[in-house]
Design a protein around this motif. Structure first.
Motif, PDB file in Angstrom:
ATOM      1  N   ASP A  32       4.369  -3.005   5.467  1.00 27.95           N
ATOM      2  CA  ASP A  32       5.797  -2.768   5.658  1.00 27.95           C
ATOM      3  C   ASP A  32       6.551  -3.856   4.908  1.00 27.95           C
ATOM      4  O   ASP A  32       6.236  -5.042   5.043  1.00 27.95           O
ATOM      5  CB  ASP A  32       6.168  -2.814   7.140  1.00 27.95           C
ATOM      6  CG  ASP A  32       5.459  -1.742   7.945  1.00 27.95           C
ATOM      7  OD1 ASP A  32       5.781  -0.555   7.753  1.00 27.95           O
ATOM      8  OD2 ASP A  32       4.579  -2.092   8.749  1.00 27.95           O
ATOM      9  N   SER A  33       7.543  -3.467   4.132  1.00 31.32           N
ATOM     10  CA  SER A  33       8.305  -4.441   3.367  1.00 31.32           C
ATOM     11  C   SER A  33       9.681  -3.853   3.035  1.00 31.32           C
ATOM     12  O   SER A  33      10.095  -2.863   3.644  1.00 31.32           O
ATOM     13  CB  SER A  33       7.540  -4.823   2.085  1.00 31.32           C
ATOM     14  OG  SER A  33       8.185  -5.870   1.408  1.00 31.32           O
TER      15      SER A  33
ATOM     16  N   ILE B  34       8.551  -1.802  -9.554  1.00 31.52           N
ATOM     17  CA  ILE B  34       9.326  -1.893  -8.314  1.00 31.52           C
ATOM     18  C   ILE B  34       8.691  -2.965  -7.441  1.00 31.52           C
ATOM     19  O   ILE B  34       7.535  -2.832  -7.032  1.00 31.52           O
ATOM     20  CB  ILE B  34       9.365  -0.532  -7.588  1.00 31.52           C
ATOM     21  CG1 ILE B  34      10.060   0.515  -8.472  1.00 31.52           C
ATOM     22  CG2 ILE B  34      10.071  -0.654  -6.244  1.00 31.52           C
ATOM     23  CD1 ILE B  34       9.992   1.930  -7.934  1.00 31.52           C
ATOM     24  N   ASN B  35       9.456  -4.012  -7.159  1.00 34.31           N
ATOM     25  CA  ASN B  35       8.922  -5.171  -6.433  1.00 34.31           C
ATOM     26  C   ASN B  35       9.358  -5.209  -4.976  1.00 34.31           C
ATOM     27  O   ASN B  35      10.494  -4.824  -4.643  1.00 34.31           O
ATOM     28  CB  ASN B  35       9.380  -6.468  -7.107  1.00 34.31           C
ATOM     29  CG  ASN B  35       8.473  -6.875  -8.248  1.00 34.31           C
ATOM     30  OD1 ASN B  35       7.291  -6.534  -8.268  1.00 34.31           O
ATOM     31  ND2 ASN B  35       9.014  -7.605  -9.219  1.00 34.31           N
ATOM     32  N   PHE B  36       8.463  -5.695  -4.127  1.00 34.29           N
ATOM     33  CA  PHE B  36       8.742  -5.892  -2.706  1.00 34.29           C
ATOM     34  C   PHE B  36       7.805  -6.987  -2.199  1.00 34.29           C
ATOM     35  O   PHE B  36       6.650  -7.060  -2.620  1.00 34.29           O
ATOM     36  CB  PHE B  36       8.520  -4.592  -1.922  1.00 34.29           C
ATOM     37  CG  PHE B  36       7.267  -3.858  -2.317  1.00 34.29           C
ATOM     38  CD1 PHE B  36       6.054  -4.078  -1.670  1.00 34.29           C
ATOM     39  CD2 PHE B  36       7.295  -2.936  -3.363  1.00 34.29           C
ATOM     40  CE1 PHE B  36       4.898  -3.406  -2.051  1.00 34.29           C
ATOM     41  CE2 PHE B  36       6.128  -2.264  -3.761  1.00 34.29           C
ATOM     42  CZ  PHE B  36       4.933  -2.494  -3.092  1.00 34.29           C
ATOM     43  N   PRO B  37       8.283  -7.862  -1.322  1.00 32.84           N
ATOM     44  CA  PRO B  37       7.435  -8.959  -0.839  1.00 32.84           C
ATOM     45  C   PRO B  37       6.232  -8.418  -0.063  1.00 32.84           C
ATOM     46  O   PRO B  37       6.380  -7.560   0.797  1.00 32.84           O
ATOM     47  CB  PRO B  37       8.361  -9.740   0.095  1.00 32.84           C
ATOM     48  CG  PRO B  37       9.739  -9.303  -0.244  1.00 32.84           C
ATOM     49  CD  PRO B  37       9.633  -7.901  -0.734  1.00 32.84           C
ATOM     50  N   ASN B  38       5.035  -8.924  -0.394  1.00 34.99           N
ATOM     51  CA  ASN B  38       3.842  -8.561   0.368  1.00 34.99           C
ATOM     52  C   ASN B  38       2.716  -9.525   0.031  1.00 34.99           C
ATOM     53  O   ASN B  38       2.693 -10.114  -1.050  1.00 34.99           O
ATOM     54  CB  ASN B  38       3.420  -7.114   0.097  1.00 34.99           C
ATOM     55  CG  ASN B  38       2.886  -6.904  -1.305  1.00 34.99           C
ATOM     56  OD1 ASN B  38       1.691  -7.007  -1.565  1.00 34.99           O
ATOM     57  ND2 ASN B  38       3.793  -6.613  -2.251  1.00 34.99           N
ATOM     58  N   GLN B  39       1.795  -9.690   0.935  1.00 34.66           N
ATOM     59  CA  GLN B  39       0.705 -10.647   0.785  1.00 34.66           C
ATOM     60  C   GLN B  39      -0.419 -10.161  -0.108  1.00 34.66           C
ATOM     61  O   GLN B  39      -1.333 -10.914  -0.445  1.00 34.66           O
ATOM     62  CB  GLN B  39       0.128 -10.984   2.165  1.00 34.66           C
ATOM     63  CG  GLN B  39      -0.602  -9.820   2.822  1.00 34.66           C
ATOM     64  CD  GLN B  39      -1.004 -10.106   4.251  1.00 34.66           C
ATOM     65  OE1 GLN B  39      -0.192 -10.028   5.173  1.00 34.66           O
ATOM     66  NE2 GLN B  39      -2.274 -10.471   4.432  1.00 34.66           N
ATOM     67  N   TYR B  40      -0.347  -8.886  -0.533  1.00 34.09           N
ATOM     68  CA  TYR B  40      -1.442  -8.301  -1.296  1.00 34.09           C
ATOM     69  C   TYR B  40      -1.196  -8.295  -2.806  1.00 34.09           C
ATOM     70  O   TYR B  40      -2.044  -7.859  -3.570  1.00 34.09           O
ATOM     71  CB  TYR B  40      -1.688  -6.860  -0.835  1.00 34.09           C
ATOM     72  CG  TYR B  40      -1.867  -6.737   0.660  1.00 34.09           C
ATOM     73  CD1 TYR B  40      -3.080  -7.041   1.262  1.00 34.09           C
ATOM     74  CD2 TYR B  40      -0.801  -6.331   1.474  1.00 34.09           C
ATOM     75  CE1 TYR B  40      -3.244  -6.934   2.635  1.00 34.09           C
ATOM     76  CE2 TYR B  40      -0.958  -6.222   2.852  1.00 34.09           C
ATOM     77  CZ  TYR B  40      -2.169  -6.522   3.424  1.00 34.09           C
ATOM     78  OH  TYR B  40      -2.329  -6.426   4.787  1.00 34.09           O
TER      79      TYR B  40
ATOM     80  N   LEU C 113      10.386  -0.151   2.978  1.00 35.41           N
ATOM     81  CA  LEU C 113       9.238   0.496   2.350  1.00 35.41           C
ATOM     82  C   LEU C 113       8.052   0.427   3.303  1.00 35.41           C
ATOM     83  O   LEU C 113       7.788  -0.612   3.908  1.00 35.41           O
ATOM     84  CB  LEU C 113       8.886  -0.212   1.036  1.00 35.41           C
ATOM     85  CG  LEU C 113       7.591   0.208   0.358  1.00 35.41           C
ATOM     86  CD1 LEU C 113       7.697   1.625  -0.200  1.00 35.41           C
ATOM     87  CD2 LEU C 113       7.235  -0.776  -0.762  1.00 35.41           C
ATOM     88  N   HIS C 114       7.326   1.536   3.409  1.00 31.04           N
ATOM     89  CA  HIS C 114       6.158   1.588   4.294  1.00 31.04           C
ATOM     90  C   HIS C 114       4.997   2.258   3.560  1.00 31.04           C
ATOM     91  O   HIS C 114       5.148   3.364   3.039  1.00 31.04           O
ATOM     92  CB  HIS C 114       6.477   2.365   5.568  1.00 31.04           C
ATOM     93  CG  HIS C 114       7.751   1.929   6.227  1.00 31.04           C
ATOM     94  ND1 HIS C 114       7.845   0.784   6.983  1.00 31.04           N
ATOM     95  CD2 HIS C 114       8.996   2.474   6.212  1.00 31.04           C
ATOM     96  CE1 HIS C 114       9.080   0.641   7.425  1.00 31.04           C
ATOM     97  NE2 HIS C 114       9.799   1.650   6.962  1.00 31.04           N
ATOM     98  N   PHE C 115       3.850   1.588   3.511  1.00 27.76           N
ATOM     99  CA  PHE C 115       2.609   2.194   3.053  1.00 27.76           C
ATOM    100  C   PHE C 115       1.845   2.597   4.314  1.00 27.76           C
ATOM    101  O   PHE C 115       1.479   1.726   5.121  1.00 27.76           O
ATOM    102  CB  PHE C 115       1.763   1.205   2.252  1.00 27.76           C
ATOM    103  CG  PHE C 115       2.252   0.944   0.850  1.00 27.76           C
ATOM    104  CD1 PHE C 115       3.510   1.337   0.423  1.00 27.76           C
ATOM    105  CD2 PHE C 115       1.440   0.266  -0.054  1.00 27.76           C
ATOM    106  CE1 PHE C 115       3.959   1.080  -0.865  1.00 27.76           C
ATOM    107  CE2 PHE C 115       1.869  -0.001  -1.344  1.00 27.76           C
ATOM    108  CZ  PHE C 115       3.124   0.407  -1.755  1.00 27.76           C
ATOM    109  N   VAL C 116       1.606   3.880   4.497  1.00 26.75           N
ATOM    110  CA  VAL C 116       0.984   4.360   5.730  1.00 26.75           C
ATOM    111  C   VAL C 116      -0.265   5.172   5.421  1.00 26.75           C
ATOM    112  O   VAL C 116      -0.505   5.569   4.277  1.00 26.75           O
ATOM    113  CB  VAL C 116       1.975   5.208   6.564  1.00 26.75           C
ATOM    114  CG1 VAL C 116       3.226   4.405   6.880  1.00 26.75           C
ATOM    115  CG2 VAL C 116       2.340   6.504   5.839  1.00 26.75           C
ATOM    116  N   TYR C 117      -1.049   5.439   6.472  1.00 24.23           N
ATOM    117  CA  TYR C 117      -2.281   6.205   6.329  1.00 24.23           C
ATOM    118  C   TYR C 117      -2.241   7.351   7.329  1.00 24.23           C
ATOM    119  O   TYR C 117      -2.576   7.191   8.498  1.00 24.23           O
ATOM    120  CB  TYR C 117      -3.498   5.319   6.581  1.00 24.23           C
ATOM    121  CG  TYR C 117      -4.801   5.906   6.071  1.00 24.23           C
ATOM    122  CD1 TYR C 117      -5.280   5.573   4.805  1.00 24.23           C
ATOM    123  CD2 TYR C 117      -5.544   6.785   6.847  1.00 24.23           C
ATOM    124  CE1 TYR C 117      -6.472   6.105   4.338  1.00 24.23           C
ATOM    125  CE2 TYR C 117      -6.734   7.321   6.386  1.00 24.23           C
ATOM    126  CZ  TYR C 117      -7.193   6.975   5.120  1.00 24.23           C
ATOM    127  OH  TYR C 117      -8.379   7.512   4.643  1.00 24.23           O
TER     128      TYR C 117
END
Length: 426
Positions: free
Chosen positions: A233-234, A315-321, A390-394
């Motif tokens: 989530d970011s 497209i940039n968004f803060p994330n640890q990956y 922004l959400h990356f979901v499964y």
């Protein structure tokens, strides 16, 4: 993130058991034939299909719609689907389909009645169509609807993956719906805000949602089994036009260094320059010993341009990956059957449409200005005035109502059933 490799034999055995003998698996491109950065990043060639096709049943609603996955309505419809599938299981499930010929429009074969029955039970074919041996236009429409619900090529031809998906038992599908209902409950319970972007990894699809409806839907390329796209989530904070591309360490080690050993002109041809990560001093490729991994200490940066791995947009968004979303110079990859071939980042089809939507509230960035800027080839970072959640979901199983149950390959094996990992091996 969980990674897989040992289950490949189980998946191969599963496919062999359910697919028709004689139906050849679709081949992949050989690594040795990959000669430029675009081919490294491109998905294997596994067949073409139109992701936007709306298969129509003789009696039921269109498969595609405007309802977001993250909505109370999706939860409610999925609960109804669970009730329906529970009844199907209680009634004995559905028959398996074991054709001896390729089933498609015009074919007459003794295996067609079992397929008709299978499609009737799942709601894709009206019972009034009967159980004849003929693969007629009613069956063709029903197969296309089935394929579209499963994220498969909606071409009406019963190939390897369509047969495999059709022969997953009803009780396993019921379990898949139960597993994903928990995920849907969580998504629906969270305040997503008036505008957000959701990447559904198993569906390899992106929803740009506004006012509770899908404003845009984009086909995506997501991570390979061994280079998975993370759940996160970011907020999207930046759109870069004509971006530089900095190669991830994994691609440097696994792809670029082996290519440089074979072709010392590779970096120059692909406009990739080497820099000392500390001093930012540019390093000449010919000064590097490519028979070692010394190059891993350097930064590999590709100049903006048409052959850039991210093409027009990052497209940039803060994330640890250290993942991001981006364009690609190879638009044909979005027509591939299997779209799980990135190194973890997400490639976006028709990304310029998404750019305009993201930059709607950012002064001075309408479609015309964006296109003119891309033509200049100048690296242009743009801060998004109102960062978009922004959400990356499964989510591999859900319903959009009226009997439309969407089911996808459990590409990362998060659903707990090996039989659901249909397309992870070719």
């Amino acid at each position: 993130m969980k990674k897989f490799g040992s289950s490949a034999l189980d998946r191969r055995t599963f496919l062999t058991g359910v697919a028709t003998a004689g139906l050849a698996a679709v081949t992949t491109s050989a690594f040795a034939q990959q000669t430029d950065i675009g081919e490294i990043l491109a998905a294997p060639r596994r067949g073409n299909w139109d992701d936007q096709f709306d298969a129509r049943s003789t009696t039921r609603a269109k498969v595609a719609g405007f309802q977001p996955i993250a909505s109370p309505e999706t939860v409610s419809f999925t609960e109804s689907a669970i009730n329906t599938y529970s009844q199907i299981v209680a009634n004995g499930g559905w028959p398996t389909v074991q054709p001896t010929v390729k089933l498609q429009l015009g074919v007459v074969d003794p295996s067609v009645p079992a397929m008709r029955k299978r499609l009737m039970i799942s709601g894709d074919l009206a019972e009034t169509a009967g159980l004849s041996n003929s693969f007629d236009t009613y069956v063709d429409a029903a197969v296309k609807r089935f394929q579209s619900r499963h994220g498969l090529p909606a071409d009406g031809v019963m190939g390897q993956y369509s047969i495999a998906a059709m022969n997953v038992s009803a009780d396993i599908r019921l379990g898949q719906l139960h597993t994903n209902l928990e995920r849907l409950h969580k998504l629906a319970s969270e305040d997503q805000g008036p505008r957000y972007v959701m990447v559904n990894i198993p569906a390899a699809q992106i929803e740009a949602v506004e006012a509770g409806r899908v404003a845009q839907r984009h086909t995506a390329i997501v991570g390979k089994i061994d280079r998975q796209t993370p759940i996160l989530d970011s907020k999207i904070q930046e759109v870069i036009l004509n971006p530089y591309w900095t190669a991830p360490k994994s691609i440097i080690q696994k792809d670029i260094i082996p290519l440089m050993r074979k072709d010392p002109t590779y970096l120059t041809r692909n406009k990739i320059r080497l820099f000392n990560e500390q001093t930012r001093e540019e390093i000449a490729p010919e000064t590097i010993d490519w028979n070692t991994d010394d190059a891993m200490k350097l930064m590999f940066r590709q100049d903006p341009g048409k052959i850039n791995a991210m093409s027009s947009t990052k497209i940039n968004f803060p994330n640890q990956y250290a993942v991001y979303m981006h364009d690609t110079p190879q638009q044909g990859i979005f027509n591939k059957l299997m779209r799980f071939d990135s190194s973890g980042c997400v490639r976006v089809q028709n990304v310029r449409d998404l750019n305009v939507w993201l930059l709607r509230d950012t002064p001075g960035w309408d479609r015309q200005t964006m296109e003119a800027t891309i033509k200049t080839g100048v690296n242009t970072p743009i801060a998004v005035t109102n960062p978009v959640p922004l959400h990356f979901v499964y989510v591999s199983a859900w319903s959009t109502g009226d009997g439309v149950v969407h089911l996808r390959d459990d590409i990362y094996e998060m659903d707990g059933q090996a039989a659901l990992s249909i397309g992870t091996n070719t």
